[in-house]
Design a protein around this motif. Sequence first.
Motif, PDB file in Angstrom:
ATOM      1  N   ASP A 239       0.830  -1.206   0.000  1.00 50.83           N
ATOM      2  CA  ASP A 239       0.000   0.000   0.000  1.00 50.83           C
ATOM      3  C   ASP A 239       0.864   1.255   0.000  1.00 50.83           C
ATOM      4  O   ASP A 239       0.577   2.229  -0.705  1.00 50.83           O
TER       5      ASP A 239
ATOM      6  N   VAL B  22       2.214   1.805  -3.513  1.00 54.53           N
ATOM      7  CA  VAL B  22       1.213   2.351  -4.430  1.00 54.53           C
ATOM      8  C   VAL B  22       0.949   3.819  -4.108  1.00 54.53           C
ATOM      9  O   VAL B  22       0.863   4.669  -5.015  1.00 54.53           O
TER      10      VAL B  22
ATOM     11  N   TRP C 148      -8.328   7.057  -4.942  1.00 57.12           N
ATOM     12  CA  TRP C 148      -7.880   5.848  -5.643  1.00 57.12           C
ATOM     13  C   TRP C 148      -8.348   4.646  -4.831  1.00 57.12           C
ATOM     14  O   TRP C 148      -8.084   4.553  -3.639  1.00 57.12           O
TER      15      TRP C 148
ATOM     16  N   VAL D 227      -8.670   0.318  -4.379  1.00 63.34           N
ATOM     17  CA  VAL D 227      -8.116  -0.982  -4.763  1.00 63.34           C
ATOM     18  C   VAL D 227      -9.176  -2.041  -4.510  1.00 63.34           C
ATOM     19  O   VAL D 227     -10.011  -1.902  -3.616  1.00 63.34           O
TER      20      VAL D 227
ATOM     21  N   GLU E 268      -6.028  -7.288  -3.679  1.00 65.25           N
ATOM     22  CA  GLU E 268      -5.431  -6.135  -3.002  1.00 65.25           C
ATOM     23  C   GLU E 268      -6.436  -5.508  -2.052  1.00 65.25           C
ATOM     24  O   GLU E 268      -6.098  -5.120  -0.934  1.00 65.25           O
TER      25      GLU E 268
ATOM     26  N   GLN F  98      -2.909 -10.056  -1.183  1.00 64.02           N
ATOM     27  CA  GLN F  98      -1.940 -10.124  -2.270  1.00 64.02           C
ATOM     28  C   GLN F  98      -0.893 -11.183  -1.965  1.00 64.02           C
ATOM     29  O   GLN F  98      -0.422 -11.308  -0.841  1.00 64.02           O
TER      30      GLN F  98
ATOM     31  N   GLN G  59      -2.862  -5.792 -11.007  1.00 65.40           N
ATOM     32  CA  GLN G  59      -3.608  -4.632 -10.528  1.00 65.40           C
ATOM     33  C   GLN G  59      -5.110  -4.843 -10.661  1.00 65.40           C
ATOM     34  O   GLN G  59      -5.587  -5.363 -11.668  1.00 65.40           O
TER      35      GLN G  59
ATOM     36  N   ASN H 235      -7.843  -1.886  -9.720  1.00 68.54           N
ATOM     37  CA  ASN H 235      -8.052  -0.592  -9.072  1.00 68.54           C
ATOM     38  C   ASN H 235      -9.052   0.250  -9.853  1.00 68.54           C
ATOM     39  O   ASN H 235      -9.419  -0.054 -10.984  1.00 68.54           O
TER      40      ASN H 235
ATOM     41  N   ASN I 150      -1.111   3.551 -13.486  1.00 69.45           N
ATOM     42  CA  ASN I 150      -1.133   2.133 -13.842  1.00 69.45           C
ATOM     43  C   ASN I 150       0.198   1.701 -14.456  1.00 69.45           C
ATOM     44  O   ASN I 150       0.729   0.629 -14.140  1.00 69.45           O
TER      45      ASN I 150
END
Length: 471
Positions: free
Chosen positions: A179, A182, A202, A204, A208, A213, A219, A221, A248
Amino acid sequence: MVEGSLRQVAQRPPLTLPPSATVREALAGMNQQQAETLVVVDEQEQLPLGIVTLNDLVYAITLDGGGLEEPVAGMMTAAPLSLPADAPTHRATVLMAKRGVRHIVLLEPDGRLCNVISRADLFGLRGGGADLLAESVTAAMDVAQMAQAAAAIRQRGSELFAAGMGAEAICHWMSALNDLVVMRVIELIEDEFDLPAVPWCWMVMGSEGRLEQTFATDQDNGLVFQADDASAAIRLREAFLPFARAVNKGLDACGFTLCRGGIMAGNPAWCLSLAEWQARFSDWMRTPDPKALLHSAIFFDFRPLYGRYELVDELRNWLLPQPPEHPRFLRALAVEALSCGPPLGWTGGFVYDGGIEHPHSIDLKRFGARPFVDAARIWSLMYGVWATSTGDRLRAVAEPLNLSAEQVAGEVESFYLIQRFRFRQQLVAEDPDDVNRVDPDTLNELHRLMLKEAFKQAKKLQLRLKLQHGL
């Protein structure tokens, strides 16, 4: 280990004082309650105004020459970091690491004080060199440095796994650090864009979002923003998309591969206003066709990661009461979940699904972990559970399902046992198609027995789903 909501973490009432209280009164109260923190609150509304730690008071008196009769409000940290009391513990873990603070104030829905938690109360970033790794993430100044930090996290995670760290513990450990990765990537790229001056966040989803994970992950998201109307949403989406696509791409460079199904914020379908997200969820629940069920397995595990968390919390609070009003949707989810049964035959032997390409093997993601994940998601939707992780969901629905602590513990332990077998396979597999596949013959007798018992627990979960929905 601490799971569930932040409200559950706080074990005792907080020490509170009005702004007019003196430092002497603060020290006396801390000594009496053996507390390291106190919250300065508005006497009438019980709204938190600031937080004071014992270290703050000692520093003020010994080094700044502060007096014991001075108002404690003069030594508080005003507008302290806060979170909703019912938010998941993981959110506080990551926020503390990112902001470099040791305490967070918990708020009731109306803004009144609920409690205070410290970093020592939380699980997630303890030990394993997490502090140094977190520092390397926050210190990174470009995506190339972030990629190095992300690789170091995965390497350290594999070492901790080999050293015997439990599967649930390593999921929380890696999720917290991932986290941070990201969030830092988004921070770095955000500076390159002139984004609209509206609230956005944003999100997830998928594994995630569930804090599950593994060592091989892609990904999932999306992005939510505030828009006044449909035309504003179209205009804002066009403004956010270049930024989302850059993020991304940056995440892909850090080892979070692009989603082959396009479930990413850079896809216009998943860069939506709050109202559009609500409409999308409503459509899925009203018309549970195969595509809606597929999306449900990913999008209903959403949580906020970067930006205005309150937008995602509003979406979650709006969604929680909705599923029980759509029994056909819940039944369709159960039917879909039951289509993927644990790989045990009538005689108790393993059932293999790999065919000619992967003979004598079992897909532990689809036939091992998924029965637990799907069942936990369905029950969380049925009973209005905020948690997204499978373990937390199973614990949270124990009461409405009338399950004993022993039954729930068996389910949770079985799920994470399967996850552990997946982790081990991902670290040794050379073919990407084999990262979730295991040949039981490569396991020793004890491990084969343990895997069978875990599959039996999954069968019990699915039987409960079948009886609930009359299937």
